[in-house]
Design a protein around this motif. Sequence first.
Motif, PDB file in Angstrom:
ATOM      1  N   TYR A   1       0.032  11.093   4.616  1.00 61.12           N
ATOM      2  CA  TYR A   1      -1.115  10.345   4.112  1.00 61.12           C
ATOM      3  C   TYR A   1      -1.543  10.972   2.804  1.00 61.12           C
ATOM      4  O   TYR A   1      -1.841  12.158   2.734  1.00 61.12           O
ATOM      5  CB  TYR A   1      -2.289  10.311   5.091  1.00 61.12           C
ATOM      6  N   PHE A   2      -1.558  10.158   1.744  1.00 60.64           N
ATOM      7  CA  PHE A   2      -1.921  10.605   0.402  1.00 60.64           C
ATOM      8  C   PHE A   2      -3.305  10.039   0.106  1.00 60.64           C
ATOM      9  O   PHE A   2      -3.486   8.834  -0.038  1.00 60.64           O
ATOM     10  CB  PHE A   2      -0.902  10.083  -0.620  1.00 60.64           C
ATOM     11  N   ALA A   3      -4.305  10.926   0.031  1.00 59.81           N
ATOM     12  CA  ALA A   3      -5.700  10.513  -0.115  1.00 59.81           C
ATOM     13  C   ALA A   3      -6.165  10.707  -1.551  1.00 59.81           C
ATOM     14  O   ALA A   3      -5.992  11.781  -2.130  1.00 59.81           O
ATOM     15  CB  ALA A   3      -6.580  11.315   0.839  1.00 59.81           C
ATOM     16  N   LEU A   4      -6.797   9.676  -2.106  1.00 61.76           N
ATOM     17  CA  LEU A   4      -7.251   9.705  -3.492  1.00 61.76           C
ATOM     18  C   LEU A   4      -8.715   9.296  -3.585  1.00 61.76           C
ATOM     19  O   LEU A   4      -9.266   8.706  -2.654  1.00 61.76           O
ATOM     20  CB  LEU A   4      -6.373   8.780  -4.352  1.00 61.76           C
ATOM     21  N   PRO A   5      -9.369   9.583  -4.728  1.00 64.94           N
ATOM     22  CA  PRO A   5     -10.815   9.361  -4.791  1.00 64.94           C
ATOM     23  C   PRO A   5     -11.262   7.914  -4.886  1.00 64.94           C
ATOM     24  O   PRO A   5     -12.379   7.587  -4.483  1.00 64.94           O
ATOM     25  CB  PRO A   5     -11.237  10.149  -6.038  1.00 64.94           C
ATOM     26  N   THR A   6     -10.443   7.020  -5.421  1.00 68.33           N
ATOM     27  CA  THR A   6     -10.877   5.641  -5.642  1.00 68.33           C
ATOM     28  C   THR A   6      -9.778   4.657  -5.254  1.00 68.33           C
ATOM     29  O   THR A   6      -8.610   5.033  -5.094  1.00 68.33           O
ATOM     30  CB  THR A   6     -11.234   5.404  -7.124  1.00 68.33           C
ATOM     31  N   GLN A   7     -10.169   3.383  -5.150  1.00 67.42           N
ATOM     32  CA  GLN A   7      -9.178   2.343  -4.888  1.00 67.42           C
ATOM     33  C   GLN A   7      -8.207   2.206  -6.055  1.00 67.42           C
ATOM     34  O   GLN A   7      -7.007   1.984  -5.851  1.00 67.42           O
ATOM     35  CB  GLN A   7      -9.880   1.016  -4.617  1.00 67.42           C
ATOM     36  N   ALA A   8      -8.716   2.343  -7.280  1.00 67.21           N
ATOM     37  CA  ALA A   8      -7.842   2.201  -8.454  1.00 67.21           C
ATOM     38  C   ALA A   8      -6.758   3.267  -8.455  1.00 67.21           C
ATOM     39  O   ALA A   8      -5.574   2.976  -8.695  1.00 67.21           O
ATOM     40  CB  ALA A   8      -8.671   2.283  -9.738  1.00 67.21           C
ATOM     41  N   THR A   9      -7.138   4.524  -8.198  1.00 69.75           N
ATOM     42  CA  THR A   9      -6.137   5.592  -8.180  1.00 69.75           C
ATOM     43  C   THR A   9      -5.194   5.436  -6.993  1.00 69.75           C
ATOM     44  O   THR A   9      -4.013   5.763  -7.083  1.00 69.75           O
ATOM     45  CB  THR A   9      -6.815   6.966  -8.144  1.00 69.75           C
ATOM     46  N   SER A  10      -5.714   4.907  -5.878  1.00 69.83           N
ATOM     47  CA  SER A  10      -4.847   4.647  -4.713  1.00 69.83           C
ATOM     48  C   SER A  10      -3.808   3.591  -5.045  1.00 69.83           C
ATOM     49  O   SER A  10      -2.636   3.717  -4.661  1.00 69.83           O
ATOM     50  CB  SER A  10      -5.685   4.190  -3.517  1.00 69.83           C
TER      51      SER A  10
ATOM     52  N   THR B   1      -2.980  -2.699   9.505  1.00 69.71           N
ATOM     53  CA  THR B   1      -4.003  -2.936   8.494  1.00 69.71           C
ATOM     54  C   THR B   1      -5.417  -3.075   9.064  1.00 69.71           C
ATOM     55  O   THR B   1      -6.367  -3.057   8.296  1.00 69.71           O
ATOM     56  CB  THR B   1      -3.673  -4.204   7.669  1.00 69.71           C
ATOM     57  N   GLN B   2      -5.560  -3.236  10.372  1.00 69.85           N
ATOM     58  CA  GLN B   2      -6.905  -3.258  10.937  1.00 69.85           C
ATOM     59  C   GLN B   2      -7.541  -1.887  10.777  1.00 69.85           C
ATOM     60  O   GLN B   2      -6.868  -0.857  10.842  1.00 69.85           O
ATOM     61  CB  GLN B   2      -6.871  -3.680  12.405  1.00 69.85           C
ATOM     62  N   LYS B   3      -8.867  -1.869  10.590  1.00 66.78           N
ATOM     63  CA  LYS B   3      -9.534  -0.670  10.096  1.00 66.78           C
ATOM     64  C   LYS B   3      -9.284   0.586  10.936  1.00 66.78           C
ATOM     65  O   LYS B   3      -9.120   1.666  10.384  1.00 66.78           O
ATOM     66  CB  LYS B   3     -11.031  -0.926   9.963  1.00 66.78           C
ATOM     67  N   LYS B   4      -9.243   0.486  12.254  1.00 66.88           N
ATOM     68  CA  LYS B   4      -9.059   1.681  13.067  1.00 66.88           C
ATOM     69  C   LYS B   4      -7.613   2.159  13.083  1.00 66.88           C
ATOM     70  O   LYS B   4      -7.333   3.274  13.537  1.00 66.88           O
ATOM     71  CB  LYS B   4      -9.517   1.420  14.508  1.00 66.88           C
ATOM     72  N   ARG B   5      -6.693   1.332  12.607  1.00 70.92           N
ATOM     73  CA  ARG B   5      -5.265   1.637  12.748  1.00 70.92           C
ATOM     74  C   ARG B   5      -4.616   2.143  11.457  1.00 70.92           C
ATOM     75  O   ARG B   5      -3.443   2.504  11.463  1.00 70.92           O
ATOM     76  CB  ARG B   5      -4.512   0.387  13.202  1.00 70.92           C
ATOM     77  N   ARG B   6      -5.361   2.156  10.359  1.00 67.46           N
ATOM     78  CA  ARG B   6      -4.733   2.410   9.062  1.00 67.46           C
ATOM     79  C   ARG B   6      -4.028   3.760   8.986  1.00 67.46           C
ATOM     80  O   ARG B   6      -2.978   3.889   8.356  1.00 67.46           O
ATOM     81  CB  ARG B   6      -5.774   2.288   7.955  1.00 67.46           C
ATOM     82  N   LEU B   7      -4.601   4.777   9.605  1.00 68.52           N
ATOM     83  CA  LEU B   7      -4.000   6.104   9.533  1.00 68.52           C
ATOM     84  C   LEU B   7      -2.843   6.280  10.509  1.00 68.52           C
ATOM     85  O   LEU B   7      -2.192   7.326  10.516  1.00 68.52           O
ATOM     86  CB  LEU B   7      -5.061   7.171   9.796  1.00 68.52           C
ATOM     87  N   LEU B   8      -2.575   5.260  11.335  1.00 66.39           N
ATOM     88  CA  LEU B   8      -1.447   5.339  12.268  1.00 66.39           C
ATOM     89  C   LEU B   8      -0.119   5.053  11.582  1.00 66.39           C
ATOM     90  O   LEU B   8       0.936   5.424  12.105  1.00 66.39           O
ATOM     91  CB  LEU B   8      -1.647   4.346  13.420  1.00 66.39           C
ATOM     92  N   ALA B   9      -0.145   4.396  10.437  1.00 67.74           N
ATOM     93  CA  ALA B   9       1.100   4.104   9.724  1.00 67.74           C
ATOM     94  C   ALA B   9       1.801   5.410   9.386  1.00 67.74           C
ATOM     95  O   ALA B   9       1.154   6.371   8.951  1.00 67.74           O
ATOM     96  CB  ALA B   9       0.808   3.313   8.452  1.00 67.74           C
TER      97      ALA B   9
END
Length: 876
Positions: free
Chosen positions: A313-322, A377-385
Amino acid sequence: MVDSVNLIWGKTTNVGTRPLIHHLLDVAAVASQLVHRVMSPDAINHFTQMVETDAESLKAWISFLAGCHDIGKATPAFQRKDRGQRRILEENGFVFPSVTIHDGFHGEHSAWIIGESLSNDAWGFPHLARKFARGCGLAVGGHHGEFPQENKRGLGDGAWERVRLDILRTMAKQLGLEKFAAPRNIERPTPFLVFLAGLTSVADWLGSNESFFPPGNEPLAIPDYWHASLERAEKVLREIGLLVDHVGEDKTFEDLFDIESRRPLQKVAVKFADSFPPGSFMILEAPTGEGKTEAALYLHDRLARQRNNDGLYFALPTQATSNQMFTRVDDYLERKGAGGRALLSHGGAKAYLAALDRRKDNVNKDETELTAHEWFTQKKRRLLAPLGVGTIDQSLLAVLQTRHFFVRLFGLAGKTVIVDEVHAYDTYMSTLLERLLEWLAALGSSVILLSATLPQSRRQALLRAFAGPDAEIEAQQTPYPRLTTFCDGKVHVKEFSASQKRTVNLSWIDDEPANLIDRLRQGLAAGGCAAVILNTVGKAQEVYRTLRDELRSSGIAVSLLHARFPRGDRDALEKQVIEKFGNKEKESIRPAEVLVSTQIIEQSLDLDFDLMISDMAPIDLLLQRAGRLHRHKHDRPSGFEEPTLFVLKPAIAEDGVPRFGDSAYIYDEYVLLRSWCVLAPRVSLVTPDETEMLIEAVYGDKPLPSPSEAMAVRLEGAFKRFNDERKRSESKAFAQIVGAPCTDLLTAQNLDLADENFDFHPSAQVRTRLARPTVELVCVYQTPQGLSLDPDGKHILDLSTFPNRDTIDALLGRTVRVGRPEIVNHFRDDEYSPKWWRQIPSLRYSKLFVFEGKFVKVGRCEMFLDQDVGIEIRNI
């Protein structure tokens, strides 16, 4: 026994009820495939030490425990819900006592039954210590989102007790539990139990899905059903994208990133990669443009190879940078030949992907494969990818008191978590991040933090959060840039040279439109591109209009980017910005153009400008902005052979102390004042040689050299406000955060905060950032032809019927978030969205905003929607 077991029903389906034992076996099968086929051996081994058993025994027990999650349904309190099945049970000797208000919920009953039954050797299989068994009962009983209290009321006795024991024994027999040693831990190891709770919830979601496990025509013999369920579970995990080869081919650094030679940072990272074991921690500190992203991805590649199955999981500060990082990670995965696809994980991801052309790796793939990927893509599942790129907010949700927070923690367990721009987070977010690091360490995850400018105090706090309070961590004297790791219980620091030393000229200019116009007109006379970075959307819109009108005659194009454009327009603008101002090393001088933007371009975006003008900002952010000057090597316009940062001078009061206006609402005044004191006398910034000195001068605790008496008074007052606000932010964070891994989290209160739900009062909403509440508006126009996506009435909307996929994507492209309090309050009523939006997760909490003409009055302000400048908000 088999007949009695099959009498108990567990699910209602479109063809009637389904035996509870079938549902339990389905969930156990999914859990078994997760621990045997998806979780890496290292991730499993991490927990074997915690619960004192071996890997194969642990996998069997996890599968069994997850399968037992609904044993609480084998009670009169639940079985009475279906009259037909109740009648059959009564005919077979099951007694239904009177209902009481204390009978409880089946998750509470599961917790009690598991805790009692599995700690008793009378059940005929290996048993658990009582405290550990009760912890396991609470963990799997919490599969509906929160850990229950144990409840023994309404369980029924006699036939009910016998059938529950028969069900547990039947489950244990299918899993061969008699062959495996029971965990010997006598305590409640919270990290393992949280992991178990998350895995159980995921297995239950999949095992309950009738499209994955269709009802009807099941074999009655339990062994036959179990083997069929295992086969279905493997197929399901493969279809949704959990069972894929995302390790790929073993390639060199140069081949992975299509480069000719490594930079110094990358050489150090590559040399260190093979001695960076799973479950370790690293901070990479280096100037922008040194290749931190590639170094981090290479380290992940090595970890994946060591484990033979590792997520990211690659976490970034904004949607644009993501969004930009998403394409870079996708390219990396394609070059390594991985079978997995990255998932873009943030609130605007669906709209962003809908706006893109079909990605090249999706061409000619059938719709079922694309739809299966959407399970995540459902909100609780996003980190499961298995492979994800998104905002830091998605990972911070894992440590906030929401329903199923443990599912998010399970999704990060054992993965490589890369967090970019860690210096960019305020006190509130930093407090959440430190708790997240505690949990990632407890769950066996590897963490890589990236930063261009990190104060020493923050570096120490982040290290200690991961390493734990007992670790020996001393302040490091190794000069910047550096690589700091914590692995095998020790801190290691390696220094390296930056690929280039840069001197950025620093010049102050008055904040007047005429000065900006003259500076840009003169500077871009021979071509080239400039950035004007301003701290507020309103100022950016105002300056854009002025520059656009005044520079047109000089042949200089002007564009605008900020966060208050409708999402589809913003995504298109971001793409244009990257194309125009990205890496142009092979091109000659670019045509004269100016980008006016807010601070959204200062981080993680690979942009290159010949000239930059910036609002005054904290020192670390000015260094970040300056990192977008002369980022790559190519020809520059005459007069800009050396990079120059022009900073707009704040207004100076009569006492000689600057006043920062609206910027003081964006950034803390104390940090702005110290940044001003450090920068005002300077004419240049030398990176990386001076970077650490400048950062510590502003963020360290040493007094500034000889400020004026007025400045000293102003600083003292600003520091008090700064310190008070920091304490308030920490307090607000701790009010919403989950307990540390060392706490008995399963018996702690959960506030059950609303996740991404605008309809709840702000006090009941989860917050990953200390920003004021916002509302997401879907901006459409009222035209003579009807409601339209455009002001000309070319794309008419019919909101009276449920939309197709294209219409949903189009509506998502018209969304924009607004935080003005009176606007947020105005749209709290449900009447502002069509009723059927409730059935669409991505639109559920959005509000329809109809523009008649170009503006709408809301409270004491007017909102304008202009295609060139986005949404403007003006006071009336």
